[in-house]
Design an enzyme around this catalytic site. Structure first.
Site, short mmCIF file in Angstrom:
data_model
loop_
_atom_site.label_atom_id
_atom_site.label_comp_id
_atom_site.label_asym_id
_atom_site.label_seq_id
_atom_site.Cartn_x
_atom_site.Cartn_y
_atom_site.Cartn_z
N LYS A 36 -9.62 -2.03 6.64
CA LYS A 36 -10.13 -3.39 6.42
C LYS A 36 -11.05 -3.78 7.56
O LYS A 36 -10.78 -3.49 8.72
CB LYS A 36 -8.92 -4.34 6.38
CG LYS A 36 -9.33 -5.79 6.44
CD LYS A 36 -8.48 -6.68 5.62
CE LYS A 36 -7.12 -6.98 6.19
NZ LYS A 36 -6.26 -7.51 5.14
N TRP A 75 0.85 -1.20 0.00
CA TRP A 75 0.00 0.00 0.00
C TRP A 75 0.88 1.25 0.00
O TRP A 75 0.59 2.23 -0.68
CB TRP A 75 -0.95 0.00 1.22
CG TRP A 75 -2.16 -0.86 1.02
CD1 TRP A 75 -2.25 -1.94 0.19
CD2 TRP A 75 -3.44 -0.73 1.63
NE1 TRP A 75 -3.51 -2.49 0.26
CE2 TRP A 75 -4.26 -1.77 1.14
CE3 TRP A 75 -3.98 0.15 2.57
CZ2 TRP A 75 -5.59 -1.94 1.54
CZ3 TRP A 75 -5.31 -0.02 2.97
CH2 TRP A 75 -6.10 -1.05 2.46
C1 LIG Z 1 -2.31 -7.85 5.58
S1 LIG Z 1 -0.87 -7.20 6.30
C2 LIG Z 1 -0.78 -5.62 5.60
C3 LIG Z 1 -0.36 -5.60 4.17
C4 LIG Z 1 0.01 -4.22 3.69
N1 LIG Z 1 -1.16 -3.36 3.61
C5 LIG Z 1 0.65 -4.26 2.34
O1 LIG Z 1 0.05 -3.77 1.40
O2 LIG Z 1 1.77 -4.76 2.22
C6 LIG Z 1 -1.36 -6.91 7.95
C7 LIG Z 1 -0.28 -6.28 8.79
O3 LIG Z 1 -0.87 -5.85 10.03
C8 LIG Z 1 0.20 -5.78 10.96
N2 LIG Z 1 -0.31 -5.60 12.32
C9 LIG Z 1 -1.10 -6.45 13.01
N3 LIG Z 1 -1.33 -5.95 14.26
C10 LIG Z 1 -0.67 -4.75 14.33
C11 LIG Z 1 -0.53 -3.76 15.34
N4 LIG Z 1 -1.13 -3.91 16.54
N5 LIG Z 1 0.21 -2.66 15.09
C12 LIG Z 1 0.82 -2.53 13.89
N6 LIG Z 1 0.71 -3.42 12.89
C13 LIG Z 1 -0.02 -4.52 13.09
C14 LIG Z 1 0.92 -7.08 10.72
O4 LIG Z 1 2.23 -7.03 11.24
C15 LIG Z 1 0.87 -7.20 9.19
O5 LIG Z 1 2.07 -6.76 8.62
#
Ligand SMILES: C[S@@+](CC[C@H](N)C(=O)[O-])C[C@H]1O[C@@H](n2cnc3c(N)ncnc32)[C@H](O)[C@@H]1O
Length: 400
Positions: free
Chosen positions: A221, A55
């Site tokens: 999301k 993103w």
């Molecule tokens: C589906 S991935 C995101 C993909 C990203 N939008 C991309 O385009 O590459 C979901 C992300 O949420 C992050 N995440 C989950 N809980 C989180 C938190 N409490 N704080 C920060 N990041 C978090 C995970 O580490 C993971 O990298």
């Protein structure tokens, strides 16, 4: 699942590698932008839960480099070609600094039709994730937890390193757009996954409320669980327009969708605070609805409007946009967010399996995870001699 098999079953996974995106999620943001024109007038963006960074890549390429994708990119190309073909095109291209190139020295001159880039001024992009992220041009990356209150001042400082003042951290509202693709590590226990996802969403929303400019946008999301209506209703109190969208690159079989909230307009007296965050139990001032005086009062007639878009298509709007009454269930208590599927119908279907050409080479991912959560498990397994130590046991038996 092998790489080739995944290439077949997931067209967007394959396409992402071919087009240089770090993850297939890039197409979700591009398709949302195509539908909602998310980046219009936007210069300052926060990308939450951003790793591995597709993103942020979209933000960097659209806002900093000025690239256009999808319909806008196609229209640009068409325009260039039209300008060139219809009288004076050649002259105009030359004036704009585009060169005529001699193709392989054969004397055949061809105009370079790559679309002109339109980079924007004063772009600030901050990307936050629990995981480390490889650097990206023009993007400040931060490793932090979006659910932790200390992340906000860090983020504000990253946005304005020269002017940020710790004594009044929330006095500025410097952000046009907050996007969040946050997802927990899915356990497979549906209710638990939905709950953890909703906590991430509330964290993203509270963070957005603290930093968005009036009129700003929030895209996040969601998992469409059974209590998702409550979320929509709360969002509707702080945003003028709330819609739910499912991009074509998001599998139909998944409960994932995205809320697209536009026109940030907190109610009077509302103060965003991470100490008293907005959550499922928060009571917010409700927007005042005018009571109808007579029971048989007629509903106001819908205003049907039409306009001709730049691309020549006629867009018909079947109702006044501010008239949300149609989306309110009887009794006026439950507001239903409009749901849209977005992405070109001719684009790949994310649930379909496609045949690949025989001579096709399967590519490696553009950016393998820098420190995936499973890394330690793999190391431990290796130390134990393979798959749960079974390999080691077998190897020792074979040697004896
Ligand atoms: C589906 S991935 C995101 C993909 C990203 N939008 C991309 O385009 O590459 C979901 C992300 O949420 C992050 N995440 C989950 N809980 C989180 C938190 N409490 N704080 C920060 N990041 C978090 C995970 O580490 C993971 O990298």
């Amino acid at each position: 699942m092998g790489k080739s098999s995944k290439d077949k079953r997931d067209a967007y996974y394959r396409l992402a590698k071919e087009e240089g995106w770090r993850a297939r999620s890039a197409y979700k943001l591009l398709q949302l932008d195509e539908e909602f024109n998310l980046f219009e007038g936007v210069t300052r963006v926060v990308d939450l839960c951003a790793a591995p960074g597709s993103w942020s890549q979209v933000l960097s390429r659209v806002l900093i480099k000025g690239e256009k994708f999808g319909r806008a990119g196609w229209q640009d190309k068409q325009k260039n070609m039209r300008d060139y073909v219809l009288g004076g095109g050649e002259k105009k291209e030359m004036e704009e600094g585009k060169e005529e190139v001699d193709v392989e020295g054969e004397g055949e001159k061809k105009v370079d039709s790559t679309p002109k880039l339109t980079p924007r001024e004063g772009i600030r992009i901050v990307a936050i994730d629990l995981q480390p992220m490889s650097p990206l041009e023009g993007v400040t990356t931060m490793r932090a937890d979006i659910t932790h209150p200390s992340t906000i001042p860090l983020m504000l400082k990253a946005l304005d390193p020269d002017t940020y003042s710790p004594s009044s951290p929330l006095n500025s509202s410097p952000v046009d757009l907050v996007i969040s693709d946050g997802a927990p590590d899915v356990t497979g226990l549906h209710d638990l996954d939905i709950y953890v996802q909703s906590q991430l969403l509330w964290a993203a929303l509270n963070l957005a409320l603290c930093v968005l400019k009036p009129g700003g946008k929030f895209v996040a999301k969601i998992f469409r669980g059974k209590d998702v209506d409550l979320l929509f209703a709360q969002l509707k109190i702080v945003f003028e327009r709330v819609r739910v969208a499912k991009p074509r690159s998001s599998r139909a079989s998944s409960i994932e969708a995205f809320v697209v909230c536009e026109g940030f307009c907190p109610p009077e007296g509302f103060m965003a605070s991470l100490e008293r965050p907005l959550g499922a139990g928060t009571v917010l001032p409700e927007p005042v609805r005018e009571e109808s005086t007579s029971s048989d009062a007629k509903k106001p007639e819908k205003k049907v409007t039409s306009r001709v878009r730049e691309d020549g298509a006629i867009e018909i709007d079947l109702g006044d946009e501010t008239d949300d009454e149609d989306d309110v269930e009887e009794g006026g208590r439950r507001w239903i967010a409009p749901f849209l599927a977005c992405g070109d119908l001719s684009a790949y279907d994310s649930d379909a399996t496609y045949h690949l050409p025989k001579d096709r080479v399967s590519l490696d991912p553009v950016q393998p995870p820098t420190a995936p959560p499973y890394k330690r498990a793999l190391e431990m397994r290796k130390l134990a001699g393979g798959a749960y130590g079974k390999t080691k046991g077998r190897a020792e038996k074979a040697a004896s």
